[in-house]
Motif scaffolding. Structure first.
Motif, PDB file in Angstrom:
ATOM      1  N   LYS A 295       0.826  -1.203   0.000  1.00 37.01           N
ATOM      2  CA  LYS A 295       0.000   0.000   0.000  1.00 37.01           C
ATOM      3  C   LYS A 295       0.860   1.252   0.000  1.00 37.01           C
ATOM      4  O   LYS A 295       0.564   2.224  -0.716  1.00 37.01           O
ATOM      5  CB  LYS A 295      -0.922  -0.021   1.224  1.00 37.01           C
ATOM      6  CG  LYS A 295      -1.867   1.162   1.296  1.00 37.01           C
ATOM      7  CD  LYS A 295      -2.764   1.068   2.518  1.00 37.01           C
ATOM      8  CE  LYS A 295      -3.685   2.275   2.616  1.00 37.01           C
ATOM      9  NZ  LYS A 295      -4.559   2.198   3.819  1.00 37.01           N
ATOM     10  N   LEU A 296       1.927   1.241   0.780  1.00 35.31           N
ATOM     11  CA  LEU A 296       2.823   2.401   0.813  1.00 35.31           C
ATOM     12  C   LEU A 296       3.552   2.592  -0.510  1.00 35.31           C
ATOM     13  O   LEU A 296       3.728   3.725  -0.973  1.00 35.31           O
ATOM     14  CB  LEU A 296       3.837   2.241   1.948  1.00 35.31           C
ATOM     15  CG  LEU A 296       3.288   2.318   3.377  1.00 35.31           C
ATOM     16  CD1 LEU A 296       4.381   1.986   4.378  1.00 35.31           C
ATOM     17  CD2 LEU A 296       2.707   3.692   3.663  1.00 35.31           C
ATOM     18  N   LEU A 297       3.964   1.501  -1.138  1.00 32.08           N
ATOM     19  CA  LEU A 297       4.677   1.606  -2.409  1.00 32.08           C
ATOM     20  C   LEU A 297       3.776   2.110  -3.524  1.00 32.08           C
ATOM     21  O   LEU A 297       4.234   2.814  -4.431  1.00 32.08           O
ATOM     22  CB  LEU A 297       5.276   0.247  -2.786  1.00 32.08           C
ATOM     23  CG  LEU A 297       6.425  -0.258  -1.905  1.00 32.08           C
ATOM     24  CD1 LEU A 297       6.867  -1.646  -2.338  1.00 32.08           C
ATOM     25  CD2 LEU A 297       7.602   0.713  -1.945  1.00 32.08           C
ATOM     26  N   ARG A 298       2.487   1.766  -3.463  1.00 35.98           N
ATOM     27  CA  ARG A 298       1.553   2.251  -4.482  1.00 35.98           C
ATOM     28  C   ARG A 298       1.268   3.736  -4.325  1.00 35.98           C
ATOM     29  O   ARG A 298       0.855   4.387  -5.291  1.00 35.98           O
ATOM     30  CB  ARG A 298       0.246   1.459  -4.413  1.00 35.98           C
ATOM     31  CG  ARG A 298       0.328   0.045  -4.952  1.00 35.98           C
ATOM     32  CD  ARG A 298      -1.058  -0.513  -5.202  1.00 35.98           C
ATOM     33  NE  ARG A 298      -1.837  -0.557  -3.965  1.00 35.98           N
ATOM     34  CZ  ARG A 298      -1.935  -1.628  -3.173  1.00 35.98           C
ATOM     35  NH1 ARG A 298      -1.289  -2.741  -3.497  1.00 35.98           N
ATOM     36  NH2 ARG A 298      -2.670  -1.587  -2.076  1.00 35.98           N
ATOM     37  N   ASN A 299       1.478   4.270  -3.155  1.00 35.55           N
ATOM     38  CA  ASN A 299       1.145   5.675  -2.899  1.00 35.55           C
ATOM     39  C   ASN A 299       2.365   6.437  -2.375  1.00 35.55           C
ATOM     40  O   ASN A 299       2.274   7.203  -1.405  1.00 35.55           O
ATOM     41  CB  ASN A 299      -0.005   5.757  -1.880  1.00 35.55           C
ATOM     42  CG  ASN A 299      -0.558   7.171  -1.757  1.00 35.55           C
ATOM     43  OD1 ASN A 299      -0.550   7.938  -2.719  1.00 35.55           O
ATOM     44  ND2 ASN A 299      -1.019   7.523  -0.560  1.00 35.55           N
ATOM     45  N   LEU A 300       3.517   6.219  -3.021  1.00 38.52           N
ATOM     46  CA  LEU A 300       4.721   6.911  -2.575  1.00 38.52           C
ATOM     47  C   LEU A 300       4.619   8.425  -2.763  1.00 38.52           C
ATOM     48  O   LEU A 300       5.121   9.195  -1.939  1.00 38.52           O
ATOM     49  CB  LEU A 300       5.939   6.375  -3.331  1.00 38.52           C
ATOM     50  CG  LEU A 300       6.652   5.162  -2.727  1.00 38.52           C
ATOM     51  CD1 LEU A 300       7.855   4.793  -3.566  1.00 38.52           C
ATOM     52  CD2 LEU A 300       7.071   5.432  -1.290  1.00 38.52           C
ATOM     53  N   GLU A 301       3.972   8.860  -3.835  1.00 38.52           N
ATOM     54  CA  GLU A 301       3.830  10.296  -4.044  1.00 38.52           C
ATOM     55  C   GLU A 301       3.042  10.936  -2.908  1.00 38.52           C
ATOM     56  O   GLU A 301       3.368  12.036  -2.446  1.00 38.52           O
ATOM     57  CB  GLU A 301       3.156  10.560  -5.387  1.00 38.52           C
ATOM     58  CG  GLU A 301       3.993  10.157  -6.599  1.00 38.52           C
ATOM     59  CD  GLU A 301       3.321  10.538  -7.898  1.00 38.52           C
ATOM     60  OE1 GLU A 301       2.244  11.185  -7.839  1.00 38.52           O
ATOM     61  OE2 GLU A 301       3.855  10.209  -8.969  1.00 38.52           O
ATOM     62  N   GLY A 302       1.992  10.251  -2.452  1.00 38.36           N
ATOM     63  CA  GLY A 302       1.224  10.782  -1.327  1.00 38.36           C
ATOM     64  C   GLY A 302       2.034  10.807  -0.036  1.00 38.36           C
ATOM     65  O   GLY A 302       1.934  11.760   0.750  1.00 38.36           O
ATOM     66  N   GLU A 303       2.871   9.785   0.152  1.00 33.24           N
ATOM     67  CA  GLU A 303       3.722   9.772   1.353  1.00 33.24           C
ATOM     68  C   GLU A 303       4.771  10.873   1.287  1.00 33.24           C
ATOM     69  O   GLU A 303       5.077  11.511   2.303  1.00 33.24           O
ATOM     70  CB  GLU A 303       4.399   8.403   1.490  1.00 33.24           C
ATOM     71  CG  GLU A 303       3.436   7.228   1.602  1.00 33.24           C
ATOM     72  CD  GLU A 303       2.527   7.338   2.814  1.00 33.24           C
ATOM     73  OE1 GLU A 303       2.976   7.874   3.847  1.00 33.24           O
ATOM     74  OE2 GLU A 303       1.367   6.884   2.728  1.00 33.24           O
ATOM     75  N   PHE A 304       5.319  11.103   0.082  1.00 34.51           N
ATOM     76  CA  PHE A 304       6.274  12.206  -0.068  1.00 34.51           C
ATOM     77  C   PHE A 304       5.609  13.550   0.227  1.00 34.51           C
ATOM     78  O   PHE A 304       6.216  14.439   0.840  1.00 34.51           O
ATOM     79  CB  PHE A 304       6.850  12.214  -1.483  1.00 34.51           C
ATOM     80  CG  PHE A 304       7.826  11.100  -1.748  1.00 34.51           C
ATOM     81  CD1 PHE A 304       8.180  10.205  -0.760  1.00 34.51           C
ATOM     82  CD2 PHE A 304       8.397  10.944  -3.006  1.00 34.51           C
ATOM     83  CE1 PHE A 304       9.074   9.174  -0.989  1.00 34.51           C
ATOM     84  CE2 PHE A 304       9.304   9.923  -3.261  1.00 34.51           C
ATOM     85  CZ  PHE A 304       9.636   9.034  -2.255  1.00 34.51           C
ATOM     86  N   ALA A 305       4.345  13.697  -0.205  1.00 29.88           N
ATOM     87  CA  ALA A 305       3.628  14.953   0.052  1.00 29.88           C
ATOM     88  C   ALA A 305       3.417  15.167   1.551  1.00 29.88           C
ATOM     89  O   ALA A 305       3.482  16.305   2.043  1.00 29.88           O
ATOM     90  CB  ALA A 305       2.286  14.939  -0.681  1.00 29.88           C
ATOM     91  N   LYS A 306       3.157  14.095   2.290  1.00 34.72           N
ATOM     92  CA  LYS A 306       2.999  14.225   3.739  1.00 34.72           C
ATOM     93  C   LYS A 306       4.291  14.717   4.392  1.00 34.72           C
ATOM     94  O   LYS A 306       4.270  15.574   5.276  1.00 34.72           O
ATOM     95  CB  LYS A 306       2.599  12.876   4.346  1.00 34.72           C
ATOM     96  CG  LYS A 306       1.209  12.389   3.925  1.00 34.72           C
ATOM     97  CD  LYS A 306       0.920  11.039   4.558  1.00 34.72           C
ATOM     98  CE  LYS A 306      -0.445  10.509   4.116  1.00 34.72           C
ATOM     99  NZ  LYS A 306      -0.735   9.167   4.683  1.00 34.72           N
TER     100      LYS A 306
END
Length: 372
Positions: free
Chosen positions: A343-354
């Motif tokens: 789940k984290l790998l699929r949404n790395l851009e969102g994690e970077f934004a956080k």
């Protein structure tokens, strides 16, 4: 939070160590700040293997001691080898020039006590040269890598040149190389002080492989220059159209409003042909400007090395923040960690934004999510 504390403590220890070292040795010998900094705690901070996988390999002492270098890129038969020969005023060992793709290997041309060719495996074993990191590309590349040592050339006493194989186009680019060509170009682009993209009026198209090579130059825009070679082979009106078409093609690839510096001329050992246009004076001035930029490289080399070092420290900071954030996202009581990881790998851009919002960091400092 833990990574920030670790970085502050490390930098404080480094400053203390530099202060003590200066008090002890400043009166004895001339210090070398960049080497002393790199050999200190900052080297341990930025030499983790995981950092090298998305930023660049660890810098060595040979990178700081090396002379400034110029990387030449372009499609086949655009005059890269002839360009080097023209600037040097002589042939270098192993020179092969022809209308077909003749340069089939990466050749580093540098100054030395005698005239000889040095195989790639031998060159990467020399600790006083900045090529040890090329061993990561394997024996397939080292067999296509060599050094050309010249003993009588004033320009090579100041800079060195990296001649590359012509970028393939059409059906030829489907043939698999025995090494990662784009990865090697990226490695050299990071360490070279100047990158020259060569075109000629009859080869303005940018193939898919050449586009991928240019995309690896992202972050090194200040080093990139364009050379429109063989400009004396077209008429003045056609040259104006060729220049406009070249700038349009480069604008689509670079995706930047800034204009790349373009040198126009005919860089070979023959006199400038004025039968098709009367722009000989312009070509000579362009060549003088290019030579001046080359001779100014040693003055800017130290600043460039410090700049690359600072960029690597910033990348190490971002890397620590990302790893710390991803570890906290797992939680202490997470049972199915593989699903959380996917789940984290699929949404790395969102994690970077956080992380950007939390730490107030610019988005340009973060790595490519697909590569990370």
């Amino acid at each position: 939070r833990a990574s920030r504390v670790w970085l502050r403590v490390g930098l404080w220890l480094w400053l203390l160590r530099v202060h003590r070292h200066r008090r002890r040795h400043f009166a004895i010998r001339q210090p070398q700040p960049e080497q002393r900094t790199w050999n200190g705690i900052s080297k341990r901070m930025t030499s983790t293997p995981s950092l090298a996988s998305f930023f660049s390999p660890c810098m060595t002492e040979g990178d700081f001691d090396a002379k400034p270098s110029v990387l030449l890129l372009g499609q086949y038969s655009t005059g890269k080898t002839t360009f080097v020969k023209h600037l040097l005023g002589r042939d270098y060992p192993g020179t092969n020039i022809g209308p077909e793709p003749t340069t089939d290997r990466f050749v580093v041309v540098f100054h030395g006590p005698d005239e000889r060719r040095i195989p790639g495996n031998t060159l990467t074993c020399q600790t006083d040269r900045p090529y040890q990191g090329l061993t990561m590309f394997g024996g397939g590349f080292l067999g296509r890598f060599e050094g050309a040592q010249c003993n009588e050339c004033k320009l090579l006493e100041e800079v060195s040149f990296v001649d590359t194989p012509g970028v393939l186009s059409g059906e030829k680019q489907r043939l698999e190389r025995s090494y990662n060509f784009i990865g090697v170009c990226e490695w050299f682009a990071y360490r070279c002080d100047l990158i020259l993209l060569l075109f000629d009026p009859y080869k303005l198209d940018i193939s898919d492989e050449f586009k991928n090579v240019i995309n690896t130059l992202k972050g090194h825009d200040d080093k990139v220059r364009v050379v429109l070679n063989k400009s004396d082979q077209v008429e003045s009106q056609q040259l104006m159209r060729v220049y406009g078409a070249l700038m349009w093609s480069l604008g689509k690839v670079f995706r930047s409003p800034e204009v790349v510096r373009v040198y126009i001329g005919s860089f070979n050992d023959k006199p400038i042909d004025t039968s098709k246009n009367n722009l000989g004076d312009l070509f000579e001035k362009e060549q003088e400007d290019l030579l001046n930029d080359l001779y100014l490289l040693p003055e800017r080399s130290c600043d460039r090395k410090v700049n690359e070092f600072v960029k690597r420290v910033r990348a190490a900071k971002i890397h620590c923040l990302i790893v710390s954030h991803l570890r906290q996202s797992f939680g202490m009581m997470t049972m199915n960690k593989k699903d959380v990881q996917k789940k984290l790998l699929r949404n790395l851009e969102g994690e970077f934004a956080k992380i950007q919002r939390k730490e107030q960091l610019p988005p340009g400092d973060f790595p490519d999510p697909g590569r990370y």
